[in-house]
Design a protein around this motif. Structure first.
Motif, PDB file in Angstrom:
ATOM      1  N   ASP A 137       0.857  -1.182   0.000  1.00 35.31           N
ATOM      2  CA  ASP A 137       0.000   0.000   0.000  1.00 35.31           C
ATOM      3  C   ASP A 137       0.892   1.231   0.000  1.00 35.31           C
ATOM      4  O   ASP A 137       1.729   1.391   0.905  1.00 35.31           O
ATOM      5  N   ILE A 138       0.717   2.093  -1.000  1.00 33.33           N
ATOM      6  CA  ILE A 138       1.513   3.304  -1.070  1.00 33.33           C
ATOM      7  C   ILE A 138       0.601   4.511  -1.182  1.00 33.33           C
ATOM      8  O   ILE A 138      -0.500   4.435  -1.727  1.00 33.33           O
ATOM      9  N   LEU A 139       1.064   5.627  -0.644  1.00 31.78           N
ATOM     10  CA  LEU A 139       0.319   6.886  -0.679  1.00 31.78           C
ATOM     11  C   LEU A 139       1.109   7.893  -1.492  1.00 31.78           C
ATOM     12  O   LEU A 139       2.313   8.087  -1.257  1.00 31.78           O
ATOM     13  N   ILE A 140       0.453   8.545  -2.451  1.00 33.91           N
ATOM     14  CA  ILE A 140       1.088   9.546  -3.299  1.00 33.91           C
ATOM     15  C   ILE A 140       0.152  10.745  -3.425  1.00 33.91           C
ATOM     16  O   ILE A 140      -1.041  10.651  -3.131  1.00 33.91           O
ATOM     17  N   PRO A 141       0.662  11.894  -3.886  1.00 34.66           N
ATOM     18  CA  PRO A 141      -0.231  13.023  -4.166  1.00 34.66           C
ATOM     19  C   PRO A 141      -1.202  12.666  -5.290  1.00 34.66           C
ATOM     20  O   PRO A 141      -0.842  11.961  -6.239  1.00 34.66           O
ATOM     21  N   SER A 142      -2.436  13.151  -5.182  1.00 35.64           N
ATOM     22  CA  SER A 142      -3.450  12.809  -6.188  1.00 35.64           C
ATOM     23  C   SER A 142      -3.077  13.295  -7.577  1.00 35.64           C
ATOM     24  O   SER A 142      -3.510  12.727  -8.580  1.00 35.64           O
ATOM     25  N   THR A 143      -2.238  14.326  -7.654  1.00 34.87           N
ATOM     26  CA  THR A 143      -1.838  14.865  -8.961  1.00 34.87           C
ATOM     27  C   THR A 143      -0.887  13.942  -9.712  1.00 34.87           C
ATOM     28  O   THR A 143      -0.657  14.135 -10.907  1.00 34.87           O
ATOM     29  N   ASP A 144      -0.342  12.933  -9.020  1.00 30.62           N
ATOM     30  CA  ASP A 144       0.653  12.040  -9.652  1.00 30.62           C
ATOM     31  C   ASP A 144       0.082  10.663  -9.976  1.00 30.62           C
ATOM     32  O   ASP A 144       0.841   9.750 -10.328  1.00 30.62           O
ATOM     33  N   ILE A 145      -1.224  10.496  -9.881  1.00 36.32           N
ATOM     34  CA  ILE A 145      -1.816   9.171 -10.094  1.00 36.32           C
ATOM     35  C   ILE A 145      -1.538   8.666 -11.503  1.00 36.32           C
ATOM     36  O   ILE A 145      -1.152   7.505 -11.696  1.00 36.32           O
ATOM     37  N   GLN A 146      -1.734   9.514 -12.507  1.00 34.86           N
ATOM     38  CA  GLN A 146      -1.545   9.068 -13.896  1.00 34.86           C
ATOM     39  C   GLN A 146      -0.109   8.650 -14.155  1.00 34.86           C
ATOM     40  O   GLN A 146       0.144   7.617 -14.786  1.00 34.86           O
ATOM     41  N   LYS A 147       0.855   9.432 -13.673  1.00 36.89           N
ATOM     42  CA  LYS A 147       2.265   9.074 -13.860  1.00 36.89           C
ATOM     43  C   LYS A 147       2.587   7.758 -13.158  1.00 36.89           C
ATOM     44  O   LYS A 147       3.295   6.906 -13.706  1.00 36.89           O
ATOM     45  N   ALA A 148       2.065   7.593 -11.940  1.00 36.74           N
ATOM     46  CA  ALA A 148       2.322   6.366 -11.187  1.00 36.74           C
ATOM     47  C   ALA A 148       1.719   5.159 -11.892  1.00 36.74           C
ATOM     48  O   ALA A 148       2.335   4.082 -11.964  1.00 36.74           O
ATOM     49  N   GLU A 149       0.529   5.343 -12.453  1.00 39.49           N
ATOM     50  CA  GLU A 149      -0.126   4.247 -13.160  1.00 39.49           C
ATOM     51  C   GLU A 149       0.675   3.830 -14.385  1.00 39.49           C
ATOM     52  O   GLU A 149       0.816   2.636 -14.671  1.00 39.49           O
ATOM     53  N   GLU A 150       1.226   4.779 -15.105  1.00 38.39           N
ATOM     54  CA  GLU A 150       2.036   4.461 -16.286  1.00 38.39           C
ATOM     55  C   GLU A 150       3.266   3.652 -15.906  1.00 38.39           C
ATOM     56  O   GLU A 150       3.667   2.724 -16.632  1.00 38.39           O
ATOM     57  N   ILE A 151       3.873   3.986 -14.767  1.00 38.31           N
ATOM     58  CA  ILE A 151       5.045   3.229 -14.306  1.00 38.31           C
ATOM     59  C   ILE A 151       4.657   1.779 -14.014  1.00 38.31           C
ATOM     60  O   ILE A 151       5.361   0.835 -14.411  1.00 38.31           O
ATOM     61  N   LEU A 152       3.527   1.593 -13.331  1.00 37.97           N
ATOM     62  CA  LEU A 152       3.080   0.238 -12.998  1.00 37.97           C
ATOM     63  C   LEU A 152       2.729  -0.544 -14.259  1.00 37.97           C
ATOM     64  O   LEU A 152       3.018  -1.740 -14.361  1.00 37.97           O
ATOM     65  N   LYS A 182       4.290 -12.066 -11.351  1.00 33.43           N
ATOM     66  CA  LYS A 182       4.902 -12.010 -10.026  1.00 33.43           C
ATOM     67  C   LYS A 182       3.921 -12.377  -8.916  1.00 33.43           C
ATOM     68  O   LYS A 182       4.336 -12.634  -7.785  1.00 33.43           O
ATOM     69  N   ASN A 183       2.630 -12.352  -9.226  1.00 32.45           N
ATOM     70  CA  ASN A 183       1.593 -12.618  -8.234  1.00 32.45           C
ATOM     71  C   ASN A 183       1.694 -11.641  -7.064  1.00 32.45           C
ATOM     72  O   ASN A 183       1.576 -12.015  -5.888  1.00 32.45           O
ATOM     73  N   THR A 184       1.939 -10.365  -7.400  1.00 27.60           N
ATOM     74  CA  THR A 184       2.004  -9.310  -6.398  1.00 27.60           C
ATOM     75  C   THR A 184       0.902  -8.292  -6.651  1.00 27.60           C
ATOM     76  O   THR A 184       0.407  -8.166  -7.774  1.00 27.60           O
ATOM     77  N   GLN A 185       0.546  -7.581  -5.609  1.00 23.73           N
ATOM     78  CA  GLN A 185      -0.532  -6.587  -5.702  1.00 23.73           C
ATOM     79  C   GLN A 185      -0.060  -5.279  -5.073  1.00 23.73           C
ATOM     80  O   GLN A 185       0.599  -5.278  -4.039  1.00 23.73           O
ATOM     81  N   ILE A 186      -0.403  -4.186  -5.723  1.00 21.88           N
ATOM     82  CA  ILE A 186      -0.062  -2.852  -5.222  1.00 21.88           C
ATOM     83  C   ILE A 186      -1.321  -2.008  -5.182  1.00 21.88           C
ATOM     84  O   ILE A 186      -2.102  -2.006  -6.132  1.00 21.88           O
ATOM     85  N   GLU A 187      -1.519  -1.307  -4.086  1.00 22.11           N
ATOM     86  CA  GLU A 187      -2.620  -0.357  -3.977  1.00 22.11           C
ATOM     87  C   GLU A 187      -2.044   1.052  -3.938  1.00 22.11           C
ATOM     88  O   GLU A 187      -1.206   1.361  -3.086  1.00 22.11           O
ATOM     89  N   ILE A 188      -2.493   1.892  -4.866  1.00 22.75           N
ATOM     90  CA  ILE A 188      -2.104   3.299  -4.868  1.00 22.75           C
ATOM     91  C   ILE A 188      -3.195   4.091  -4.157  1.00 22.75           C
ATOM     92  O   ILE A 188      -4.339   4.125  -4.599  1.00 22.75           O
ATOM     93  N   HIS A 189      -2.830   4.729  -3.053  1.00 22.68           N
ATOM     94  CA  HIS A 189      -3.754   5.580  -2.295  1.00 22.68           C
ATOM     95  C   HIS A 189      -3.404   7.039  -2.560  1.00 22.68           C
ATOM     96  O   HIS A 189      -2.231   7.398  -2.667  1.00 22.68           O
ATOM     97  N   TRP A 190      -4.410   7.873  -2.627  1.00 19.68           N
ATOM     98  CA  TRP A 190      -4.186   9.320  -2.660  1.00 19.68           C
ATOM     99  C   TRP A 190      -4.855   9.996  -1.461  1.00 19.68           C
ATOM    100  O   TRP A 190      -4.739  11.196  -1.286  1.00 19.68           O
ATOM    101  N   ARG A 191      -5.540   9.210  -0.648  1.00 19.98           N
ATOM    102  CA  ARG A 191      -6.082   9.649   0.634  1.00 19.98           C
ATOM    103  C   ARG A 191      -5.932   8.501   1.623  1.00 19.98           C
ATOM    104  O   ARG A 191      -5.979   7.340   1.233  1.00 19.98           O
ATOM    105  N   LEU A 192      -5.742   8.842   2.909  1.00 14.73           N
ATOM    106  CA  LEU A 192      -5.663   7.781   3.906  1.00 14.73           C
ATOM    107  C   LEU A 192      -6.999   7.075   4.075  1.00 14.73           C
ATOM    108  O   LEU A 192      -7.051   5.868   4.294  1.00 14.73           O
TER     109      LEU A 192
END
Length: 414
Positions: A137-152, A182-192
């Motif tokens: 579970d990772i937390l990032i600024p909401s303005t960076d969601i699209q960039k983070a998604e492209e990386i994933l 890899k059978n791994t899961q990542i959750e991108i949070h922009w709010r707690l």
């Protein structure tokens, strides 16, 4: 302080009581000395089901392996050993994934905080093998969601579910991504936490961040008080139906240094973000931890455990800790739904300033929060789309149809 026992545990099965006893026994020598009394007439199959469900098998295994004699069946220890080793491998895999994600996000100038995973295990338990984790579970600024998604996406991750409407960022607070190979899961949070609950801004959380010493590459995670309250809010939301969450709180309280300063931070956090629920959640967590795991409660935070509502929701959580795991005793959907409703209504009833909508009480700290909640009520949901599939050009019709879908589901108990 002396932890006065007042929770009713009379219906808790002896297998679960044994698990609690093992968890709160600091000196393993006590287990060895009392093994003949502790381990008699135990349904070991059920014991294993409970340990695995509550995700505490790393802790149980490391304690039981010091006394594995004839009192514990060999297959029990073998099963626990297998789960422990599998979890260790998984946490090592998560550690590698965590470093890779952190490096790539840093290269793309995306600030990120790890909410759970190996860094939390290392911080709380001092050993990544002693805590389980199903995802990162990772937390990032909401303005960076699209960039983070492209990386994933470039790493081979795929989004678990495509949002149906353009309001996904406002309605939700995280997105889930899976890696098929890899059978791994990542959750991108922009709010707690989801709206309309107020949460600290990312910048405030970033100011209070800590750097993990688990890896050479800088990896950041929540500050001590932020992590403490985040884990409490998460556990309370789910009724504490996994003992692993209480184990986290137990160790965090034991490790807290400068309790007075921490108490002041909790009060400040409560006033600015969680409102009246903060005292309720903290009190509930401390009561459960102290009475189930013998967590020592210092006088500086003792007041949280003395509130009537905190005691009530703590007792109600025993139902979830017991029944959600007790798979060999069936429970009707009606009884489960009734307990859910009572639990959440009890939490909400602690809030003095509230307003009534559709039979539920919600915090009313401002007219804006009221408005946001009402707007959310009338936004279409996935269940609406399932009930009636409309072509995309006609999706706007879901908005006026939303109240009718709601009434239809209530009458059919869907």
């Amino acid at each position: 302080m002396e932890n006065n026992k007042f929770l009713d545990l009379s219906l808790v099965p002896k297998e679960l009581k044994l698990i609690l006893l093992i968890m709160n026994t600091e000196n393993n020598e006590n287990l060895r000395l009392n093994k003949n009394n502790l381990f008699t007439d135990i349904d070991w199959e059920y014991f294993l089901h409970l340990v695995i469900h509550h995700r505490v098998y790393p802790l149980i295994y490391t304690k039981l392996k010091t006394i594995q004699e004839k009192v514990i069946p060999p297959y029990v220890m073998n099963t626990l050993a297998f789960e422990y080793k599998s979890n260790t491998i998984k946490m090592l895999q998560f550690s590698g994934e965590m470093v890779q994600i952190s490096e790539l996000f840093n290269e793309n100038k995306i600030r990120l905080l790890f909410l759970k995973g190996p860094v939390i295990a290392a911080d709380i338990y001092g050993d990544i093998s002693l805590r389980t984790s199903k995802d990162l579970d990772i937390l990032i600024p909401s303005t960076d969601i699209q960039k983070a998604e492209e990386i994933l996406y470039n790493l081979g991750y795929v989004r678990e579910e495509e949002p149906d409407y353009n309001d996904w960022k406002w309605r939700n607070h995280h997105l889930t991504y899976n890696h098929p190979q890899k059978n791994t899961q990542i959750e991108i949070h922009w709010r707690l936490h989801p709206r309309p609950k107020k949460v600290p801004s990312f910048n405030k959380l970033w100011e209070r961040k800590r750097e993990s010493n688990l890896t050479r590459h800088p990896v950041y995670y929540l500050g001590k008080e932020d992590l403490f309250l985040y884990l409490i809010a998460h556990g309370s939301k789910h009724g504490w139906f996994r003992l692993r969450w209480l184990a986290d709180i137990d160790l965090l309280v034991r490790k807290f240094s400068g309790v007075e300063k921490s108490n002041l931070q909790i009060k400040k956090y409560q006033q600015q973000h969680l409102g009246g629920q903060a005292k309720l959640f903290v009190g509930q967590a401390l009561i459960l931890a102290s009475q189930l795991l013998n967590t020592p409660i210092n006088k500086e935070i003792q007041a949280y455990t003395e509130k009537r509502h905190s005691k009530r929701v703590a007792q109600m959580s025993i139902f979830y800790i017991k029944e959600m795991a007790q798979i060999n005793i069936p429970i009707s959907e009606e009884e489960l739904a009734k307990n859910h409703k009572n639990y959440f209504l009890t939490i909400k009833s602690n809030l003095k300033k509230s307003f009534l909508i559709t039979g539920y009480r919600f915090v009313s700290k401002s007219n804006l929060e009221k408005l946001l909640f009402i707007i959310r009520l009338f936004y279409p949901r996935t269940a609406d789309k399932t009930a009636l599939k409309l072509p995309r050009p006609f999706h706007f019709l879901y908005f006026p149809l939303r109240p009718f879908f709601w009434i239809w589901r209530k009458t059919r108990k869907i």
